[in-house]
Scaffold this motif. Structure first.
Motif, mmCIF file in Angstrom:
data_model
loop_
_atom_site.group_PDB
_atom_site.id
_atom_site.type_symbol
_atom_site.label_atom_id
_atom_site.label_comp_id
_atom_site.label_asym_id
_atom_site.label_seq_id
_atom_site.Cartn_x
_atom_site.Cartn_y
_atom_site.Cartn_z
ATOM 1 N N PRO A 1 -3.010 16.314 27.620
ATOM 2 C CA PRO A 1 -4.452 16.518 27.493
ATOM 3 C C PRO A 1 -4.797 17.296 26.226
ATOM 4 O O PRO A 1 -3.997 18.093 25.726
ATOM 5 N N THR B 1 -10.104 17.294 27.208
ATOM 6 C CA THR B 1 -9.992 17.505 28.645
ATOM 7 C C THR B 1 -10.532 18.872 29.032
ATOM 8 O O THR B 1 -10.968 19.082 30.162
ATOM 9 N N ARG C 1 -13.145 20.281 31.742
ATOM 10 C CA ARG C 1 -13.392 21.662 32.143
ATOM 11 C C ARG C 1 -13.917 22.457 30.956
ATOM 12 O O ARG C 1 -13.628 22.140 29.801
ATOM 13 N N ARG D 1 -4.020 26.234 33.056
ATOM 14 C CA ARG D 1 -2.922 25.578 33.777
ATOM 15 C C ARG D 1 -3.325 25.163 35.190
ATOM 16 O O ARG D 1 -2.714 24.268 35.775
ATOM 17 N N LYS D 2 -4.342 25.794 35.737
ATOM 18 C CA LYS D 2 -4.807 25.433 37.075
ATOM 19 C C LYS D 2 -5.546 24.092 37.080
ATOM 20 O O LYS D 2 -5.705 23.478 38.131
ATOM 21 N N HIS D 3 -5.992 23.672 35.902
ATOM 22 C CA HIS D 3 -6.867 22.506 35.850
ATOM 23 C C HIS D 3 -6.354 21.359 34.984
ATOM 24 O O HIS D 3 -6.787 20.217 35.166
ATOM 25 N N LEU D 4 -5.458 21.626 34.040
ATOM 26 C CA LEU D 4 -5.029 20.577 33.125
ATOM 27 C C LEU D 4 -4.118 19.576 33.834
ATOM 28 O O LEU D 4 -3.179 19.974 34.523
ATOM 29 N N PRO D 5 -4.367 18.288 33.641
ATOM 30 C CA PRO D 5 -3.441 17.287 34.191
ATOM 31 C C PRO D 5 -2.158 17.254 33.385
ATOM 32 O O PRO D 5 -2.138 17.617 32.203
ATOM 33 N N LYS D 6 -1.112 16.818 34.014
ATOM 34 C CA LYS D 6 0.166 16.671 33.319
ATOM 35 C C LYS D 6 0.285 15.254 32.795
ATOM 36 O O LYS D 6 -0.240 14.308 33.369
ATOM 37 N N SER E 1 1.590 11.665 32.120
ATOM 38 C CA SER E 1 2.260 10.739 33.032
ATOM 39 C C SER E 1 2.430 9.399 32.355
ATOM 40 O O SER E 1 1.702 9.057 31.429
ATOM 41 N N LYS F 1 2.120 5.720 31.184
ATOM 42 C CA LYS F 1 0.975 4.823 31.138
ATOM 43 C C LYS F 1 1.300 3.685 30.188
ATOM 44 O O LYS F 1 1.664 3.900 29.040
#
Length: 433
Positions: free
Chosen positions: A221, A279, A330, A415-420, A422, A424
């Motif tokens: 992100p 993001t 966010r 870190r509580k909100h960022l996607p990892k 993956s 694609k």
């Protein structure tokens, strides 16, 4: 007024008053010493420019402190404020914390002094590795190595690993001022090819899909860090804190403000979002915002009453909504630590930010004022069992230690909100190791 003067004029108005208070008390002395506002600007990638205010046309000597040694950078003068040494030094991988000072003898013999420290980004983010998203078997693919700092004078290593084949590595020499180099490879076999750039212990990885039906890795992100000079330093530490978990894009505008006339923020949030599609956005803004605001009912609201706070909050809330990207992103908005001296502006800005974020999903206000200055201004604070100096000499900005601590707070919240990242199909990776 020039663009440079416009950019810094409000900073001078706030900072010079604070910094010269002690010198004013000593004004009766025949040979006085004044502390002047001095800044190091790192917003142009790869270089640091220095700005000294209040020299009044007198020559200014600029220095960098390296260990216990003062290294002379040169002498310049200017009939207008500030006195600038543009592109004074380059960013370095081996010395990221940079300490500068300046001196000038004013008319009448007064000695003017200034000092400022700054931290530049690490070499983990220096290079960009451009690879094709997909190459047909047997075709030639092109790899671009881009020095984002623009300085050249570096020799990174690029390694290419076809599927099930040992990687081959090649050094890419970028001479001084050369910032782009191109390598070619022939995609002889189908599968996912891995490309890796290595430089001073840092690694940047990409993958290339060769052949139909071969997927690659999604990029991490993007986090946008933006604001005025109060964000400077936090952005580079945040990139280190997040590592390969995010791509941190910095767009810091020192000396600007939401209330400042001719400021860019009315449209800048939309421009940034359209460019970065981030993001998450991290904002710190408001250091020089003590200007009157024209409210929607056409009245002029002076800082820092209830009407001014309401109008400032309305503008901040509009920016927050833009940065949210209709719920796809966010927003983390940092309040300002209480400065040394008058705090009316800072308190008004902070109240406005809290008011603006009320009830707005996806927006978090990080109370830096409560963390760094719970009972008012303090130069030092306890941190992990030690007393740590966290403020610059101007009594406004966080110093290097302060920005490092602030970045840790921001990183923990992100870190509580960022996607990892993956897998694609059809995308190329952007992993920074």
């Amino acid at each position: 007024m020039s663009r440079l003067q416009t950019r810094w004029s409000a900073v001078v108005a706030v900072a010079v008053v604070l910094l010269c208070a002690a010198a004013a008390r000593a004004g009766a002395e025949e040979s006085a010493t004044e502390v002047h506002f001095f800044a190091a600007d790192t917003t142009q990638a790869g270089v640091i420019s220095l700005f000294f205010f209040g020299a009044q046309g007198a020559p200014v000597q600029f220095y960098e402190r390296i260990g216990d040694t003062l290294v002379a950078l040169g002498t310049t003068s200017s009939a207008t404020d500030p006195t600038e040494m543009k592109d004074a030094v380059n960013w370095r991988c081996d010395r990221r914390v940079r300490k500068f000072s300046a001196t000038s003898t004013l008319a009448g013999g007064t000695l003017a002094l200034g000092a400022y420290s700054v931290r530049t980004p690490s070499c983990a983010t220096r290079f960009e590795l451009g690879v094709p998203r997909r190459v047909m078997p047997g075709a030639v693919g092109r790899i671009r190595v881009i020095d984002r700092w623009g300085n050249g004078g570096a020799t990174p290593q690029v390694c290419i690993a076809p599927p099930h084949v040992k990687r081959t590595c090649e050094k890419v020499r970028l001479r001084r001022a050369i910032s782009v180099a191109t390598l070619r490879f022939r995609a002889g076999t189908s599968g996912r090819w891995h490309v890796e750039l290595r430089f001073r212990g840092h690694r940047l990885r990409r993958s290339v899909a060769v052949g139909a039906g071969v997927g690659a890795t999604a990029p991490p992100p993007t986090v946008l860090t933006t604001g005025d000079s109060s964000m400077q330093g936090i952005d580079s530490f945040l990139a280190d804190e997040l590592g390969d978990g995010a791509n941190v894009e910095s767009d810091v505008r020192p000396g600007t403000g939401i209330a400042k006339p001719l400021g860019p923020w009315a449209d800048l949030a939309r421009t940034q979002t359209g460019r970065f599609h981030q993001t998450a956005t991290v904002v710190s803004l408001g250091v020089v915002d003590g200007f009157p605001l024209r409210a929607r009912d056409a009245t002029t609201q002076a800082c820092c009453g209830a009407g001014w706070i309401a109008e400032y909050a309305r503008r901040v809330r509009a920016m927050m909504k833009t940065y949210r990207r209709r719920g796809a992103a966010r927003v983390l908005w940092l309040t300002l630590p209480v400065p040394r001296g008058p705090r009316e502006l800072t308190d008004a800005v902070n109240r406005s930010v809290v008011q603006a974020a009320a009830g707005l999903d996806g927006v978090t206000v990080l109370r830096m004022d409560e963390f760094f200055t719970p009972d008012g201004f303090r130069q030092e604070m306890p941190y992990r069992g030690r007393s740590v100096s966290v403020r610059e000499e101007d009594g406004i900005h966080l110093n290097i230690a302060g920005t490092a601590i602030a970045a840790k707070i921001v990183a923990a919240a992100l870190r509580k909100h960022l996607p990892k990242a993956s897998p694609k199909v059809g995308a190329s990776s952007a992993d920074v190791g």
